[in-house]
Motif scaffolding. Structure first.
Motif, PDB file in Angstrom:
ATOM      1  N   TYR A  69       7.528 -63.011  -6.166  1.00  0.00           N
ATOM      2  CA  TYR A  69       8.527 -64.042  -5.870  1.00  0.00           C
ATOM      3  C   TYR A  69       9.421 -63.614  -4.708  1.00  0.00           C
ATOM      4  O   TYR A  69       9.626 -64.379  -3.756  1.00  0.00           O
ATOM      5  N   TYR A  70       9.932 -62.395  -4.766  1.00  0.00           N
ATOM      6  CA  TYR A  70      10.886 -61.945  -3.745  1.00  0.00           C
ATOM      7  C   TYR A  70      10.214 -61.802  -2.378  1.00  0.00           C
ATOM      8  O   TYR A  70      10.828 -62.101  -1.340  1.00  0.00           O
ATOM      9  N   ASP A  71       8.975 -61.357  -2.370  1.00  0.00           N
ATOM     10  CA  ASP A  71       8.283 -61.082  -1.108  1.00  0.00           C
ATOM     11  C   ASP A  71       7.495 -62.275  -0.574  1.00  0.00           C
ATOM     12  O   ASP A  71       6.692 -62.127   0.353  1.00  0.00           O
TER      13      ASP A  71
ATOM     14  N   THR B 276      12.107 -53.372  -4.548  1.00  0.00           N
ATOM     15  CA  THR B 276      11.758 -54.644  -3.906  1.00  0.00           C
ATOM     16  C   THR B 276      12.935 -55.281  -3.179  1.00  0.00           C
ATOM     17  O   THR B 276      12.831 -55.654  -2.004  1.00  0.00           O
ATOM     18  N   ALA B 277      14.059 -55.435  -3.884  1.00  0.00           N
ATOM     19  CA  ALA B 277      15.180 -56.196  -3.314  1.00  0.00           C
ATOM     20  C   ALA B 277      16.070 -55.372  -2.387  1.00  0.00           C
ATOM     21  O   ALA B 277      16.690 -55.924  -1.475  1.00  0.00           O
TER      22      ALA B 277
ATOM     23  N   ASN C 247       8.229 -59.277  -7.981  1.00  0.00           N
ATOM     24  CA  ASN C 247       7.938 -58.739  -6.652  1.00  0.00           C
ATOM     25  C   ASN C 247       7.241 -59.797  -5.792  1.00  0.00           C
ATOM     26  O   ASN C 247       7.566 -59.983  -4.613  1.00  0.00           O
TER      27      ASN C 247
END
Length: 307
Positions: free
Chosen positions: A79-81, A145-146, A77
């Motif tokens: 990493y993605y955000d 998240t994605a 989370n």
């Protein structure tokens, strides 16, 4: 000029940053949820007359796998955000946007820890519990998240199932299956998550708006969001009490009634004062609900009594 860190100091700082991306507070809550669900399920397994007849080997690996799953999903989370985290003041000092950890290292860490959790569960628990742990990771990382977080107001509603999967994993680790009561117990997490998180979203409304994340307060305002929070809690309270009729005892039911009523009172007050300041107060006051009710669930199994 900033003093250079010695190697031990650098390692300490790096370890602290990896702990931060693991979201330890969430890890603790979810591990408690899994363990208490495991203990509660011992009242409904093949030996219902004996509660807390614990297989310590299995419980230990449930704790380990559950903690690793939460740590890995949280890191992914982060990493993605990373792009929106650097914009919002609340998250700008997280390890990736602050430059203390590289995005690639957090990605590798998140993937490795998530995979380790599923592998450990596969070899030490049963397939249903393992599947629930994997499903929890999938829902938090991919579904919430994605996919939904940046595209749909139902993001936190559907994403809340990630926490439910943790409870269901604990229940299934004992029973070897997912029966109706185990599912309903896990559903408590699903129903608690939206009103809990929407309080935080009211507090951070402007920040979410600045990065175009469609949290409910951004789309419909604080007043209407407060009404949604109250309505959700008004459903959660009778739902939690109704689990008595599916087999839970009077101790759990009493705690559910009291703690749920406290949430309802604060969320009613929020509709009268839907400010970021009171939303933050409501968030902090009602945050312990999940731990309280799940600890009561476990103790209820040990001191089981029904009228």
């Amino acid at each position: 000029m900033q003093a250079r860190l010695t190697d031990p100091e650098a390692l300490t700082v790096t370890a602290r940053d990896f702990i931060e991306v693991s979201k330890p507070r969430i890890v603790v809550v979810l591990v408690i949820t899994a363990v208490t669900s495991y203990l509660a399920a011992t009242r409904f397994d093949a030996t219902p007359a004996v509660a807390w007849d614990v297989d310590w080997f299995k419980l230990g690996f449930l704790t380990l796998a559950g903690a690793l799953a939460s740590m890995g999903a949280s890191a992914l989370n982060h990493y993605y955000d990373r792009d929106i985290d650097k914009v919002m003041g609340r998250t700008a000092q997280r390890p990736i946007p602050a430059g203390r950890l590289s995005a690639k290292s957090v990605l590798a860490y998140g993937l490795a820890v998530s995979a380790a959790s599923v592998i450990i569960a596969w070899f030490t628990l049963n397939p249903v519990a393992t599947g629930m742990i994997a499903l929890g990771i999938f829902f938090y990382v991919i579904i919430y998240t994605a996919w939904l977080k940046r595209s749909n107001a139902s993001n936190i509603v559907i994403g809340g199932f990630a926490g439910s999967a943790t409870s269901m994993a604990g229940w299934a680790a004992v029973t070897g299956s997912m029966d109706l009561l185990g599912f309903l117990v896990g559903w408590l997490v699903f129903m608690w998550t939206p009103p809990h998180f929407w309080c935080l979203a009211i507090k951070a409304r402007e920040e979410y708006a600045s990065v175009r994340v469609p949290m409910l307060p951004v789309l419909i305002g604080n007043q209407r969001t407060a009404s949604y929070i109250l309505a959700n809690t008004a459903i959660l309270l009778p739902f939690s009490i109704s689990l008595y009729f599916f087999g839970l005892g009077i101790l759990y039911t009493a705690v559910a009634a009291v703690s749920g009523s406290l949430m309802l009172v604060y969320h009613y007050k929020l509709t009268k004062n839907p400010t970021p300041e009171f939303a933050w107060k409501a968030y902090k006051v009602t945050a312990p609900y999940l731990v309280v009710i799940f600890v009561a669930l476990a103790v209820d199994a040990l001191f089981y009594f029904r009228f």
